[in-house]
Design an enzyme around this catalytic site. Structure first.
Site, short mmCIF file in Angstrom:
data_model
loop_
_atom_site.label_atom_id
_atom_site.label_comp_id
_atom_site.label_asym_id
_atom_site.label_seq_id
_atom_site.Cartn_x
_atom_site.Cartn_y
_atom_site.Cartn_z
N ARG A 121 5.49 -6.91 12.18
CA ARG A 121 5.69 -6.07 13.14
C ARG A 121 6.46 -5.99 14.47
O ARG A 121 6.14 -5.51 15.36
CB ARG A 121 3.95 -5.92 13.40
CG ARG A 121 3.03 -5.22 11.96
CD ARG A 121 2.66 -4.85 11.92
NE ARG A 121 1.48 -6.39 11.82
CZ ARG A 121 0.81 -6.47 11.90
NH1 ARG A 121 -0.89 -6.06 12.03
NH2 ARG A 121 0.14 -7.95 11.52
N ASP A 127 2.95 -10.28 -0.24
CA ASP A 127 1.60 -11.00 0.39
C ASP A 127 0.90 -11.85 -0.35
O ASP A 127 1.13 -11.78 -1.53
CB ASP A 127 0.59 -9.41 0.44
CG ASP A 127 -0.49 -10.00 2.02
OD1 ASP A 127 -0.35 -10.15 2.84
OD2 ASP A 127 -1.84 -10.31 0.96
N ARG A 155 8.60 0.79 7.47
CA ARG A 155 6.63 0.75 7.13
C ARG A 155 6.62 1.99 7.41
O ARG A 155 5.60 2.26 6.48
CB ARG A 155 6.43 -0.16 8.34
CG ARG A 155 4.81 -0.16 8.14
CD ARG A 155 3.87 -1.08 6.96
NE ARG A 155 2.48 -0.91 6.91
CZ ARG A 155 2.19 -0.14 6.31
NH1 ARG A 155 2.46 0.89 5.82
NH2 ARG A 155 0.43 -0.33 6.05
O1 CP3 Z 1 6.41 -14.32 6.27
C1 CP3 Z 1 6.97 -13.26 5.89
O2 CP3 Z 1 7.62 -12.50 6.45
C2 CP3 Z 1 6.66 -12.30 4.36
C3 CP3 Z 1 5.83 -12.18 3.98
C4 CP3 Z 1 4.03 -12.78 4.27
C5 CP3 Z 1 3.21 -11.57 4.75
N1 CP3 Z 1 1.94 -11.91 4.62
C6 CP3 Z 1 3.39 -10.01 4.91
C7 CP3 Z 1 2.04 -9.15 5.45
C8 CP3 Z 1 3.76 -13.64 4.24
C9 CP3 Z 1 4.05 -14.72 4.01
C10 CP3 Z 1 2.14 -13.25 3.92
C11 CP3 Z 1 0.89 -14.10 4.04
C12 CP3 Z 1 -0.50 -14.15 4.34
N2 CP3 Z 1 -0.96 -12.65 4.25
C13 CP3 Z 1 -1.02 -15.10 4.63
C14 CP3 Z 1 -1.07 -16.14 4.35
C15 CP3 Z 1 -0.51 -17.15 5.69
C16 CP3 Z 1 -1.58 -16.70 7.42
O3 CP3 Z 1 -0.42 -15.80 7.99
O4 CP3 Z 1 -1.90 -17.33 6.99
C17 CP3 Z 1 -2.14 -14.57 4.35
C18 CP3 Z 1 -4.27 -15.15 5.00
C19 CP3 Z 1 -2.47 -12.81 4.23
C20 CP3 Z 1 -3.28 -11.85 3.89
C21 CP3 Z 1 -3.10 -10.21 5.43
N3 CP3 Z 1 -2.07 -10.10 4.85
C22 CP3 Z 1 -3.96 -10.06 6.53
C23 CP3 Z 1 -5.13 -11.45 7.10
C24 CP3 Z 1 -3.09 -8.98 6.88
C25 CP3 Z 1 -4.19 -8.30 7.73
C26 CP3 Z 1 -3.71 -9.18 8.79
C27 CP3 Z 1 -2.20 -8.94 9.78
O5 CP3 Z 1 -1.65 -9.95 9.92
O6 CP3 Z 1 -1.74 -8.18 9.89
C28 CP3 Z 1 -1.97 -8.71 5.78
C29 CP3 Z 1 -1.17 -7.64 5.82
C30 CP3 Z 1 0.47 -7.92 6.51
N4 CP3 Z 1 0.80 -8.70 5.78
C31 CP3 Z 1 1.34 -7.64 7.49
C32 CP3 Z 1 2.97 -8.31 6.34
C33 CP3 Z 1 3.55 -7.65 7.33
C34 CP3 Z 1 0.67 -6.44 7.91
C35 CP3 Z 1 0.82 -5.27 7.32
C36 CP3 Z 1 1.44 -4.27 7.85
O7 CP3 Z 1 2.36 -3.86 8.01
O8 CP3 Z 1 1.13 -2.59 8.09
#
Ligand code: CP3
Length: 343
Positions: free
Chosen positions: A30, A76, A39
């Site tokens: 984002r 994710d 997105r």
């Molecule tokens: O690093 C990268 O660019 C690759 C993609 C990636 C995403 N999530 C995309 C994502 C990776 C490596 C993750 C890992 C992830 N996901 C973790 C471990 C790393 C960390 O940050 O602690 C965890 C705990 C998650 C679980 C998760 N996914 C949550 C809690 C959320 C919502 C909160 C948030 O940060 O948006 C997501 C959604 C998510 N994963 C988004 C993205 C780009 C946002 C979704 C959107 O565009 O609406």
């Protein structure tokens, strides 16, 4: 050892580079206008992850814009519960939602063929990326570590204290072990398949490792990681593995020594001199600028980045953040940080 054309992969293989290779956790997402455009086209976030055309594009966006040394698969950690049949949804502004599982309820069955069938679009994304990336860019696959994924499965989403998960683990450790074992099986199999489709290294994200006391940390963080590493070594012995036990603090050295990973990714809370001294000599490290300092920018950011590079001057080092890029982060700050790291 022969050097490949990939500075990041070489670093993971123990060859320190004159300039640390760099990528940033959550580099896709984002904070990028081009990501927000893409997105809008997706029905929902998981659908985005399961659409190779879009996932390839999202993976490449930060590499194209910034010239990062690595591309991390756009996906994710919660695709694993989703593939195991525990439906996951992402509600904008609220984070992930799952129908929570509890002690005493039957666990999902591990059906390996079904898992791979569900995750086939992710493997397709990886194989397309592996064909299209420049020679100097390393392709990183990833998964959530069993403990962190279990917290989402048990709490039904994000949580402040993970009380349900921790209570289950204390009250019925053998029952909780079955959930962890299921996640070890699924995660090891998933990562092996990512590697056979072209991932050149994999990172295991244990975002909530830091909330566990030492005995629990050993059982739910180190041991599952060690088992996954052991299985990946058996099938893909030459592929380096990065472990990220975020928040592990004083338990980082134990994780580094006993999990079997090739590189530990450090969060921003570790004192640099302590980390440099207490992590195994010569072991590769990744990290660890505070993501809020990247958001804030300025001279303090520049100086801290230089301090990090100096602290790890005598071991293989990959420059990264201590946790993922925040959505409000200005692109200009990322560019400035890259300029500092690359001199
Ligand atoms: O690093 C990268 O660019 C690759 C993609 C990636 C995403 N999530 C995309 C994502 C990776 C490596 C993750 C890992 C992830 N996901 C973790 C471990 C790393 C960390 O940050 O602690 C965890 C705990 C998650 C679980 C998760 N996914 C949550 C809690 C959320 C919502 C909160 C948030 O940060 O948006 C997501 C959604 C998510 N994963 C988004 C993205 C780009 C946002 C979704 C959107 O565009 O609406």
């Amino acid at each position: 050892m022969s050097q490949s054309s990939k500075p990041l992969l070489n670093t993971l293989n123990g060859e320190r580079q004159p300039t640390p290779p760099v990528w940033m956790m959550r580099q896709a997402g984002r904070h990028l206008a081009e990501y927000m455009e893409l997105r809008k086209k997706a029905k929902n976030f998981l659908n985005f992850c399961y659409s190779p055309d879009m996932a390839v594009e999202a993976t490449l966006q930060p590499v194209r814009r910034y010239g990062m040394d690595a591309a991390i698969l756009f996906c994710d950690i919660l695709v694993i519960p989703d593939a195991l049949g525990q439906a996951v949804s992402f509600v904008t502004g609220e984070g992930p939602k799952l129908e929570a599982i509890s002690d005493g309820e039957p666990l999902p069955e591990f059906d390996e063929a079904m898992l791979h069938d569900h995750l086939a679009p992710v493997y397709e994304t990886i194989s397309r990326l592996s064909e299209s990336l420049d020679d100097c860019v390393t392709l990183i696959g990833f998964a959530g570590a069993p403990w962190t994924v279990a917290t989402y499965m048990v709490e039904g989403g994000s949580s402040r204290d993970y009380a349900k998960t921790r209570s289950w683990a204390y009250q019925n450790p053998d029952g909780f072990q079955k959930l962890i074992d299921l996640l070890v099986d699924a995660t090891a199999s998933y990562l092996a398949r990512q590697i056979s489709n072209g991932a050149e290294t994999v990172q295991l994200f244990d975002s909530w490792a830091g909330i566990l006391p030492p005995d629990e940390f050993d059982r739910w963080v180190i041991k599952p990681a060690a088992e996954i590493v052991k299985r990946l070594r058996a099938s893909h012995g030459d592929v380096p593995i990065i472990g990220f036990p975020r928040g592990a603090g004083a338990q980082y050295p134990a994780f580094a020594e006993r999990s079997g990973v090739d590189c530990v990714s450090l969060d921003s809370t570790l004192p640099l001199d302590w980390a440099a001294k207490n992590l195994p000599a010569g072991m590769a490290v990744q990290g660890n600028l505070d993501n809020l300092l990247l958001l804030s920018g300025g001279d303090v950011m520049d100086q801290t980045a230089r301090d990090i590079i100096d602290a790890f001057a005598d071991r293989p080092h990959i420059f990264n953040l201590g946790h993922g890029i925040l959505p409000e982060t200005p692109v200009a700050h990322v560019e400035r940080l890259l300029a500092v790291v690359r001199g």
